[in-house]
Design a protein around this motif. Sequence first.
Motif, PDB file in Angstrom:
ATOM      1  N   ALA A  91       0.834  -1.212   0.000  1.00  0.00           N
ATOM      2  CA  ALA A  91       0.000   0.000   0.000  1.00  0.00           C
ATOM      3  C   ALA A  91       0.869   1.263   0.000  1.00  0.00           C
ATOM      4  O   ALA A  91       0.594   2.212  -0.748  1.00  0.00           O
ATOM      5  N   ARG A  92       1.917   1.289   0.820  1.00  0.00           N
ATOM      6  CA  ARG A  92       2.801   2.449   0.895  1.00  0.00           C
ATOM      7  C   ARG A  92       3.511   2.685  -0.436  1.00  0.00           C
ATOM      8  O   ARG A  92       3.589   3.816  -0.924  1.00  0.00           O
ATOM      9  N   MET A  93       3.992   1.611  -1.043  1.00  0.00           N
ATOM     10  CA  MET A  93       4.704   1.740  -2.312  1.00  0.00           C
ATOM     11  C   MET A  93       3.767   2.203  -3.427  1.00  0.00           C
ATOM     12  O   MET A  93       4.125   3.065  -4.230  1.00  0.00           O
ATOM     13  N   ARG A  94       2.558   1.659  -3.470  1.00  0.00           N
ATOM     14  CA  ARG A  94       1.587   2.117  -4.480  1.00  0.00           C
ATOM     15  C   ARG A  94       1.283   3.592  -4.299  1.00  0.00           C
ATOM     16  O   ARG A  94       1.212   4.347  -5.273  1.00  0.00           O
ATOM     17  N   ALA A  95       1.086   4.016  -3.061  1.00  0.00           N
ATOM     18  CA  ALA A  95       0.797   5.428  -2.783  1.00  0.00           C
ATOM     19  C   ALA A  95       1.963   6.327  -3.191  1.00  0.00           C
ATOM     20  O   ALA A  95       1.755   7.483  -3.550  1.00  0.00           O
ATOM     21  N   ALA A  96       3.181   5.774  -3.175  1.00  0.00           N
ATOM     22  CA  ALA A  96       4.369   6.532  -3.567  1.00  0.00           C
ATOM     23  C   ALA A  96       4.601   6.490  -5.077  1.00  0.00           C
ATOM     24  O   ALA A  96       5.589   7.038  -5.563  1.00  0.00           O
ATOM     25  N   GLY A  97       3.700   5.830  -5.817  1.00  0.00           N
ATOM     26  CA  GLY A  97       3.795   5.819  -7.268  1.00  0.00           C
ATOM     27  C   GLY A  97       4.533   4.648  -7.880  1.00  0.00           C
ATOM     28  O   GLY A  97       4.780   4.631  -9.085  1.00  0.00           O
ATOM     29  N   VAL A  98       4.870   3.643  -7.067  1.00  0.00           N
ATOM     30  CA  VAL A  98       5.544   2.460  -7.607  1.00  0.00           C
ATOM     31  C   VAL A  98       4.568   1.714  -8.513  1.00  0.00           C
ATOM     32  O   VAL A  98       3.405   1.501  -8.161  1.00  0.00           O
ATOM     33  N   ARG A  99       5.045   1.317  -9.679  1.00  0.00           N
ATOM     34  CA  ARG A  99       4.211   0.626 -10.667  1.00  0.00           C
ATOM     35  C   ARG A  99       4.275  -0.882 -10.457  1.00  0.00           C
ATOM     36  O   ARG A  99       5.300  -1.509 -10.703  1.00  0.00           O
ATOM     37  N   PHE A 100       3.162  -1.447  -9.996  1.00  0.00           N
ATOM     38  CA  PHE A 100       3.041  -2.895  -9.850  1.00  0.00           C
ATOM     39  C   PHE A 100       2.492  -3.468 -11.145  1.00  0.00           C
ATOM     40  O   PHE A 100       1.581  -2.897 -11.748  1.00  0.00           O
ATOM     41  N   LEU A 101       3.040  -4.586 -11.561  1.00  0.00           N
ATOM     42  CA  LEU A 101       2.648  -5.215 -12.822  1.00  0.00           C
ATOM     43  C   LEU A 101       1.539  -6.233 -12.642  1.00  0.00           C
ATOM     44  O   LEU A 101       1.036  -6.773 -13.630  1.00  0.00           O
ATOM     45  N   GLU A 102       1.166  -6.499 -11.403  1.00  0.00           N
ATOM     46  CA  GLU A 102       0.130  -7.488 -11.108  1.00  0.00           C
ATOM     47  C   GLU A 102      -0.460  -7.182  -9.744  1.00  0.00           C
ATOM     48  O   GLU A 102       0.135  -6.454  -8.951  1.00  0.00           O
ATOM     49  N   GLU A 103      -1.605  -7.762  -9.501  1.00  0.00           N
ATOM     50  CA  GLU A 103      -2.204  -7.694  -8.171  1.00  0.00           C
ATOM     51  C   GLU A 103      -1.462  -8.675  -7.268  1.00  0.00           C
ATOM     52  O   GLU A 103      -0.874  -9.651  -7.750  1.00  0.00           O
ATOM     53  N   PRO A 104      -1.495  -8.445  -5.971  1.00  0.00           N
ATOM     54  CA  PRO A 104      -0.820  -9.377  -5.058  1.00  0.00           C
ATOM     55  C   PRO A 104      -1.343 -10.803  -5.226  1.00  0.00           C
ATOM     56  O   PRO A 104      -2.540 -11.023  -5.454  1.00  0.00           O
ATOM     57  N   ARG A 105      -0.413 -11.752  -5.131  1.00  0.00           N
ATOM     58  CA  ARG A 105      -0.741 -13.180  -5.189  1.00  0.00           C
ATOM     59  C   ARG A 105      -0.327 -13.814  -3.874  1.00  0.00           C
ATOM     60  O   ARG A 105       0.657 -13.400  -3.273  1.00  0.00           O
ATOM     61  N   HIS A 106      -1.062 -14.825  -3.479  1.00  0.00           N
ATOM     62  CA  HIS A 106      -0.735 -15.555  -2.259  1.00  0.00           C
ATOM     63  C   HIS A 106      -0.428 -16.988  -2.675  1.00  0.00           C
ATOM     64  O   HIS A 106      -1.322 -17.746  -3.040  1.00  0.00           O
ATOM     65  N   GLU A 107       0.852 -17.301  -2.670  1.00  0.00           N
ATOM     66  CA  GLU A 107       1.356 -18.597  -3.105  1.00  0.00           C
ATOM     67  C   GLU A 107       1.771 -19.411  -1.880  1.00  0.00           C
ATOM     68  O   GLU A 107       1.838 -18.878  -0.775  1.00  0.00           O
ATOM     69  N   VAL A 108       2.100 -20.679  -2.093  1.00  0.00           N
ATOM     70  CA  VAL A 108       2.533 -21.505  -0.966  1.00  0.00           C
ATOM     71  C   VAL A 108       3.809 -20.964  -0.327  1.00  0.00           C
ATOM     72  O   VAL A 108       4.038 -21.131   0.864  1.00  0.00           O
ATOM     73  N   TYR A 109       4.639 -20.295  -1.103  1.00  0.00           N
ATOM     74  CA  TYR A 109       5.897 -19.769  -0.582  1.00  0.00           C
ATOM     75  C   TYR A 109       5.736 -18.384   0.039  1.00  0.00           C
ATOM     76  O   TYR A 109       6.660 -17.867   0.665  1.00  0.00           O
ATOM     77  N   GLY A 110       4.576 -17.737  -0.148  1.00  0.00           N
ATOM     78  CA  GLY A 110       4.354 -16.432   0.468  1.00  0.00           C
ATOM     79  C   GLY A 110       3.496 -15.515  -0.389  1.00  0.00           C
ATOM     80  O   GLY A 110       2.978 -15.906  -1.436  1.00  0.00           O
ATOM     81  N   SER A 111       3.367 -14.274   0.066  1.00  0.00           N
ATOM     82  CA  SER A 111       2.628 -13.245  -0.665  1.00  0.00           C
ATOM     83  C   SER A 111       3.618 -12.496  -1.551  1.00  0.00           C
ATOM     84  O   SER A 111       4.712 -12.134  -1.102  1.00  0.00           O
ATOM     85  N   VAL A 112       3.214 -12.233  -2.810  1.00  0.00           N
ATOM     86  CA  VAL A 112       4.148 -11.656  -3.769  1.00  0.00           C
ATOM     87  C   VAL A 112       3.419 -10.769  -4.764  1.00  0.00           C
ATOM     88  O   VAL A 112       2.253 -11.015  -5.091  1.00  0.00           O
ATOM     89  N   ALA A 113       4.108  -9.742  -5.237  1.00  0.00           N
ATOM     90  CA  ALA A 113       3.638  -8.922  -6.344  1.00  0.00           C
ATOM     91  C   ALA A 113       4.878  -8.376  -7.057  1.00  0.00           C
ATOM     92  O   ALA A 113       5.837  -7.948  -6.417  1.00  0.00           O
TER      93      ALA A 113
END
Length: 129
Positions: A91-113
Amino acid sequence: MSYLALVTLVVADYDEAIAFYRDSLGFELVEDSDRGDGSRWVVVCPRGGAAGAGLLLARAKDEAQRASVGAQTGGRVGFFLHTEDFAGDHARMRAAGVRFLEEPRHEVYGSVAVFEDLYGNRWDLLQPA
């Protein structure tokens, strides 16, 4: 004991790179020293990341280096930013203008975007499971 201390990241401009990593990603500026020849020794690292590797931000000096800015890993995710607060950092990074290429995913190894830095290098924001 050996450990990875720094990884060089070729950038177009020192100050814009410092601003992005400090202000958008929340990194600390560890060192910014004039090398006397127009170049600087600039090191940033994640806050509280004293045990991990830092980034040496190296300004491109010639055409070959300028061509590699943003494409140092051939379009693959090349950098992995671990977090203990995935939702908060995302949330902080998005608010700072960081461009995410995907929505967050929750995989067996962890949460990732996957996100891009200011030059297009791809990163994983990752909270390990």
